[in-house]
Each structure stands twice: as structure tokens, then as C-alpha cells.
Scaffold this motif. Structure first.
Motif, short mmCIF file in Angstrom:
data_model
loop_
_atom_site.label_atom_id
_atom_site.label_comp_id
_atom_site.label_asym_id
_atom_site.label_seq_id
_atom_site.Cartn_x
_atom_site.Cartn_y
_atom_site.Cartn_z
N GLN A 1 0.84 -1.19 0.00
CA GLN A 1 0.00 0.00 0.00
C GLN A 1 0.87 1.24 0.00
OE1 GLN A 1 -2.91 -0.24 3.21
NE2 GLN A 1 -2.79 -2.48 3.20
N TRP A 2 0.33 2.31 -0.53
CA TRP A 2 1.01 3.61 -0.49
C TRP A 2 0.13 4.59 0.27
CZ3 TRP A 2 5.89 4.90 -2.12
CH2 TRP A 2 6.56 3.94 -2.91
N TYR A 3 0.81 5.40 1.10
CA TYR A 3 0.15 6.41 1.91
C TYR A 3 0.84 7.75 1.70
CZ TYR A 3 -2.26 2.75 4.56
OH TYR A 3 -3.06 1.69 4.92
N ARG A 4 0.06 8.81 1.87
CA ARG A 4 0.59 10.17 1.84
C ARG A 4 0.43 10.79 3.22
NH1 ARG A 4 -3.09 12.92 -1.31
NH2 ARG A 4 -4.03 13.85 0.56
N GLU B 1 -1.05 -8.80 -8.46
CA GLU B 1 -1.23 -7.73 -9.45
C GLU B 1 0.12 -7.12 -9.80
OE1 GLU B 1 -4.03 -5.41 -7.06
OE2 GLU B 1 -5.61 -5.93 -8.51
N ARG B 2 0.23 -6.59 -10.99
CA ARG B 2 1.49 -6.01 -11.42
C ARG B 2 1.42 -4.49 -11.56
NH1 ARG B 2 2.88 -9.23 -9.19
NH2 ARG B 2 3.56 -11.33 -9.76
N GLU B 3 0.23 -3.99 -11.83
CA GLU B 3 0.08 -2.56 -12.04
C GLU B 3 -1.33 -2.15 -11.65
OE1 GLU B 3 1.86 -1.11 -15.67
OE2 GLU B 3 0.23 0.34 -15.92
N LYS B 4 -1.41 -0.91 -11.12
CA LYS B 4 -2.72 -0.39 -10.74
C LYS B 4 -2.72 1.11 -10.92
CE LYS B 4 -6.24 -1.57 -7.41
NZ LYS B 4 -6.54 -2.34 -6.19
N LEU C 1 -2.26 8.59 -10.16
CA LEU C 1 -1.33 7.66 -9.53
C LEU C 1 -1.23 6.37 -10.33
CD1 LEU C 1 -2.47 7.92 -5.80
CD2 LEU C 1 -0.79 9.33 -6.99
N ARG C 2 0.01 5.89 -10.45
CA ARG C 2 0.22 4.59 -11.06
C ARG C 2 1.20 3.82 -10.17
NH1 ARG C 2 4.49 3.31 -14.97
NH2 ARG C 2 4.20 1.19 -15.69
N VAL C 3 0.81 2.64 -9.77
CA VAL C 3 1.65 1.81 -8.92
C VAL C 3 2.01 0.53 -9.67
CG1 VAL C 3 1.68 0.38 -6.83
CG2 VAL C 3 0.76 2.68 -6.75
N THR C 4 3.26 0.15 -9.57
CA THR C 4 3.70 -1.14 -10.11
C THR C 4 4.26 -1.98 -8.98
OG1 THR C 4 5.92 -0.33 -10.61
CG2 THR C 4 4.24 -0.13 -12.35
N SER D 1 9.16 -10.46 -7.78
CA SER D 1 10.43 -11.17 -7.95
C SER D 1 11.59 -10.31 -7.47
CB SER D 1 10.64 -11.57 -9.41
OG SER D 1 10.81 -10.42 -10.22
N LYS D 2 11.45 -9.00 -7.61
CA LYS D 2 12.50 -8.07 -7.14
C LYS D 2 12.15 -7.47 -5.79
CE LYS D 2 14.00 -6.73 -11.78
NZ LYS D 2 14.14 -5.61 -12.75
N LYS D 3 10.98 -7.83 -5.27
CA LYS D 3 10.52 -7.27 -4.01
C LYS D 3 10.58 -5.74 -4.04
CE LYS D 3 11.30 -11.14 -0.87
NZ LYS D 3 11.49 -12.19 -1.87
N SER D 4 9.95 -5.18 -5.05
CA SER D 4 9.97 -3.73 -5.17
C SER D 4 8.67 -3.23 -5.78
CB SER D 4 11.16 -3.29 -6.03
OG SER D 4 10.98 -3.71 -7.36
N SER D 5 8.40 -1.96 -5.51
CA SER D 5 7.22 -1.28 -6.03
C SER D 5 7.61 0.14 -6.38
CB SER D 5 6.12 -1.28 -4.97
OG SER D 5 5.02 -0.48 -5.38
N SER D 6 6.87 0.72 -7.29
CA SER D 6 7.08 2.13 -7.59
C SER D 6 5.74 2.86 -7.61
CB SER D 6 7.79 2.31 -8.93
OG SER D 6 6.95 1.90 -9.98
N LEU D 7 5.79 4.11 -7.21
CA LEU D 7 4.63 4.99 -7.25
C LEU D 7 4.96 6.14 -8.19
CD1 LEU D 7 1.85 6.08 -6.18
CD2 LEU D 7 3.16 7.26 -4.41
N LEU D 8 4.15 6.31 -9.22
CA LEU D 8 4.31 7.41 -10.16
C LEU D 8 3.16 8.37 -9.99
CD1 LEU D 8 5.47 8.79 -12.76
CD2 LEU D 8 4.00 7.22 -14.07
#
Lengths: 113, 113
Positions: free
Chosen positions: B33-36, B53-56, B61-64, B68-75
Motif C-alpha cells: 500500500q502507499w500512503y501520503r 497484481e502487477r500494475e494499478k 497515480l500509477r503503482v507497479t 520477484s524483485k521485491k519492489s514497487s514504484s509509485l508514479l
């Protein structure tokens, strides 16, 4: 119509005192939480309660005693306050099961002098 | 030890530009989850992505999520001055409910008008 409300917003007290923070949610959630945010903005879980029952106690000193009279309320009582207890304390709530985010209160800034 | 770490710790961009924040975590997750958090306020839930899920997307906001890399990004696209805040990722554990979210260290985003 605040969803998660906690009081007081600010608390300044002397070392050794006992203080309480109250939290109430009107979202119908079954689980409530206390988190502590330190001066570096790091958030750490303290307690989780589900339907008034303690389910998480994250190695918090026993000077901290949560109480949940019903599933809409979770209070935090702190005995013998220490300088290191100074932080912002956040209450939050959510549903326990399913993929849900938390709803946070606005925080209580505790300063121990 | 802390579950998530955000990168960068701080980011300043011009209004209208896109902002990308990354989160890495260490163990298996149920969701991310992402919080502000605006200065002096509580955390606000932005978006949740399940482990399968891979993208939302949600508005700007776009989250990936790459398990496998144990990582996420928030755009955040087309940034606005009101986006100035700290952004935190948080992870829930598989096999458990929402009784514990583990938060990352946060990214401080500043939008320059």
C-alpha cells in the motif's frame, strides 16, 4: 464527521507523569491500531485490537497499556512517562480481513519534558 | 528490522513534472500500500496493490509491483503543489489479516511551483 478521531492533539507533560490518549472510529471497522512515529518519521506498530481483543503487541514496554471498551474505541494509557516516549502517536482502523487500507487519525504529538 | 525502504529519501521537482518513488521490501507480502502524509497530519491511504497484481492506476497515480524483485514504484503524473508531502509504502504479511502493516522510511516530495 471525522472517521478516526483522537484526542488530545498535543500533549506536553513532565517525566514520570501518567497520561492517556483516546481514539474513536465511526467507520464500522473491526480492528484498531496504535502506531508510533519517531522524529525521523519512522512508523512502528505498537498494538492491534480486533473486536476488543489484543492481537498484536509489538514488544512495547508494559508502561503502555491499551484498552478497548468496544470495537469503536481504543485508548492508550502511558505510565511513568520518559523522555524517549516523545513522539507522534497515531490511531488507525481497518477491516481485519480482505485487502483494505488503514484509516488514520490526525495524531497526538506527545512531548515529555 | 524494517521491512520497506523508499528511494529516494527526498525528491524536488517542478510543478507539472512526473514524480517517481520506489519501495523495496524484504519478505513475502500479501499486498503493498502507499500512503501520503502532509506535514503535521495523519496518513492518508492512496492505493493498494495485491501481490498477484502487477500494475494499478488511480487518477494521477500509477503503482507497479514486482514481487520477484521485491519492489514497487509509485508514479504521480502532472504533479501539483498540493502533492507536496511524505509518501510511505507499507506491506501486509501473507497468511495474516491486516493486523500489522510494516511501513517504509518514506520519500519527502516537494513540488516547486
Amino acid at each position: 464527521d471525522t472517521a478516526v478521531s483522537q484526542t488530545p492533539k498535543y500533549l506536553v507533560t513532565q517525566m514520570g507523569n501518567d497520561k492517556s490518549i483516546k481514539c474513536e472510529q465511526n467507520l464500522g471497522h473491526d480492528t484498531m491500531y496504535w502506531y508510533k512515529q519517531d522524529s525521523k518519521k519512522f512508523l512502528k506498530i505498537m498494538f492491534s485490537y480486533n473486536n476488543k481483543e489484543l492481537i498484536i503487541n509489538e514488544t512495547v514496554p508494559n508502561r503502555f497499556s491499551p484498552k478497548s471498551p468496544d470495537k469503536a474505541h481504543l485508548n492508550l494509557h502511558i505510565n511513568s512517562l520518559e523522555l524517549g516516549d516523545s513522539a507522534v502517536y497515531f490511531c488507525a482502523s481497518s477491516h481485519l480481513t480482505g485487502n483494505y487500507g488503514y484509516t488514520f487519525g490526525s495524531g497526538t504529538r506527545l512531548t515529555v519534558v | 528490522s524494517q521491512q520497506g525502504e523508499e528511494d529516494p529519501q527526498a525528491l524536488s521537482i517542478q510543478e507539472g513534472e512526473n514524480a517517481t518513488m520506489n519501495c523495496s521490501y524484504k519478505t513475502s507480502i500479501n499486498n503493498l500500500q502507499w500512503y501520503r502524509q502532509n506535514s503535521g497530519r495523519g496518513l492518508v491511504h492512496l492505493i493498494l496493490i495485491r501481490s498477484n497484481e502487477r500494475e494499478k492506476h488511480s487518477g494521477r497515480l500509477r503503482v507497479t509491483l514486482d514481487t520477484s524483485k521485491k519492489s514497487s514504484s509509485l508514479l504521480i503524473t502532472a504533479s501539483r503543489a498540493a502533492d507536496t508531502a511524505s509518501y510511505f509504502c507499507a506491506t501486509g504479511r501473507p497468511g495474516f489479516g491486516n493486523e500489522k502493516l510494516t511501513f517504509g522510511t518514506g520519500t519527502r516530495l516537494t513540488i516547486i511551483p
